[in-house]
Write an enzyme that holds these catalytic residues in place. Structure first.
Site, short mmCIF file in Angstrom:
data_model
loop_
_atom_site.label_atom_id
_atom_site.label_comp_id
_atom_site.label_asym_id
_atom_site.label_seq_id
_atom_site.Cartn_x
_atom_site.Cartn_y
_atom_site.Cartn_z
N ASN A 133 0.90 -1.15 -0.46
CA ASN A 133 -0.01 -0.24 0.25
C ASN A 133 1.08 1.61 0.03
OD1 ASN A 133 -1.61 1.89 0.49
ND2 ASN A 133 -2.05 2.05 2.50
N GLY A 137 2.50 2.39 10.88
CA GLY A 137 3.18 3.65 10.24
C GLY A 137 4.09 4.37 11.32
N LYS A 149 -0.25 4.72 -0.45
CA LYS A 149 -0.69 5.84 0.53
C LYS A 149 -0.15 6.66 -0.44
CE LYS A 149 -0.27 3.46 4.76
NZ LYS A 149 -0.50 3.37 6.30
N GLU A 181 -5.52 -4.42 10.86
CA GLU A 181 -4.02 -3.56 10.91
C GLU A 181 -4.87 -2.59 11.69
OE1 GLU A 181 -2.32 -2.68 6.70
OE2 GLU A 181 -3.98 -1.44 7.59
N SER A 218 3.33 -1.71 9.91
CA SER A 218 4.60 -2.36 10.55
C SER A 218 5.54 -3.38 10.25
CB SER A 218 5.22 -1.34 12.01
OG SER A 218 4.95 0.02 12.43
N HIS A 243 -9.36 1.37 4.77
CA HIS A 243 -8.19 1.57 5.46
C HIS A 243 -8.36 2.74 7.01
CE1 HIS A 243 -4.07 3.06 6.15
NE2 HIS A 243 -4.31 1.34 5.83
N GLU A 290 -7.05 4.86 7.77
CA GLU A 290 -6.60 6.28 7.48
C GLU A 290 -7.78 6.67 6.26
OE1 GLU A 290 -2.62 5.77 5.35
OE2 GLU A 290 -1.61 5.24 7.49
P1 PGA Z 1 2.70 0.58 7.72
O1 PGA Z 1 1.33 0.39 6.89
O2 PGA Z 1 3.37 -0.60 7.70
O3 PGA Z 1 3.38 1.26 6.86
O4 PGA Z 1 1.83 0.26 8.76
C1 PGA Z 1 0.38 -0.52 6.42
C2 PGA Z 1 -0.99 -0.09 5.72
O5 PGA Z 1 -1.54 0.43 6.39
O6 PGA Z 1 -1.61 -0.52 5.18
#
Ligand code: PGA
Length: 254
Positions: free
Chosen positions: A8, A169, A10, A163, A208, A96, A98
């Protein structure tokens, strides 16, 4: 079942970077003794066509990161599922955290998007996960249970990604035990909602994931792959995670 390693990106990736990531992925996926997992990259809308063209004919699939519920219309700034398909995507990430946080997406809206994506021929990755506060107050399974019940239409033929919001992140990953408990819970919920079909739904872990922790996380029972954010922007890291998936599968964890 093969594990799925999904990247992803983003809101990252200008044209030069998109090509610099896609090139090494394509080369690695072409190696006949290479990867035994399924690979997916989800660039931003502006790079979909470029990445889809760079990966055309390779086993690596391309996906979007969101779509509208309608196939077309007066929705300034939005992108529909048929548009994603038209640009070369066969997958889409929906719900997601976010999007849920920054765009106030509800379970109901996510469910409508899943239906729209299915209609357009896109396979969905539907994200669920609790916040740090919800976990601190012991509500993590309740929250994820509600998200699953509200976000998945019947029938559901996509993939679920667990998640935990606090792990995205942040460099903090859920422990193996946390992941094992939550993935077992999600499996039970899927079977409760969808019967036998719920047993076949892949459940990804995201938050992460990196080359150092991937093998451990991917070996946890009921982990069917990973949704990778930050590390998916570095092709060598993304490929290292994909190689860990093979090891986890061979060890019986996939
Ligand atoms: P990350 O993001 O691996 O940077 O923690 C995962 C995600 O939001 O899909």
């Amino acid at each position: 079942m093969r594990q799925l390693i999904a990247g992803n990106w983003k809101m990252n990736g200008l044209t030069t970077q998109a090509s610099a990531i896609a090139g090494p992925l394509r080369a690695a996926a072409g190696d006949p003794i290479g990867l035994t997992c399924d690979l997916l990259v989800c660039p931003p809308f502006t790079q979909l066509l470029t990445v889809a063209q760079a990966l055309a004919g390779s086993p690596i699939a391309v996906g979007g990161q969101d779509c509208h519920t309608a196939p077309h219309g007066a929705h300034t700034g939005d992108i529909s599922a048929p548009m994603l398909r038209d640009a070369g995507a066969t997958w889409v990430i929906l719900g997601h955290s976010e999007r849920r946080q920054n765009h106030a997406e509800t379970d109901e809206l996510v469910r409508e998007k899943v239906v729209a994506a299915t209609d357009a021929g896109l396979t969905q990755i539907v994200c669920v996960g609790e916040t740090a506060d919800q976990r601190a107050s012991g509500q993590e399974t309740e929250v994820v249970g509600w998200q699953l019940a509200g976000s998945l239409p019947k029938p559901f033929t996509g993939v679920v990604a667990y998640e935990p919001v606090w792990a995205i992140g942040t460099g903090k990953t859920a422990t193996e035990q946390d992941v094992a408990i939550m993935h077992a819970f999600i499996r039970d919920e899927l079977v409760r909602q969808f019967g036998e079909a719920g047993r076949g739904v892949r459940i990804l872990y995201g938050g992460s994931v990196n080359p150092a922790n991937a093998a451990t996380l991917l070996a946890v029972p009921e982990v069917g792959g990973a949704l990778v954010g930050g590390a998916s922007l570095k092709p060598e890291d993304f490929l290292a995670i994909a190689r860990a998936a093979r090891i986890a599968s061979e060890a019986g964890g996939g």
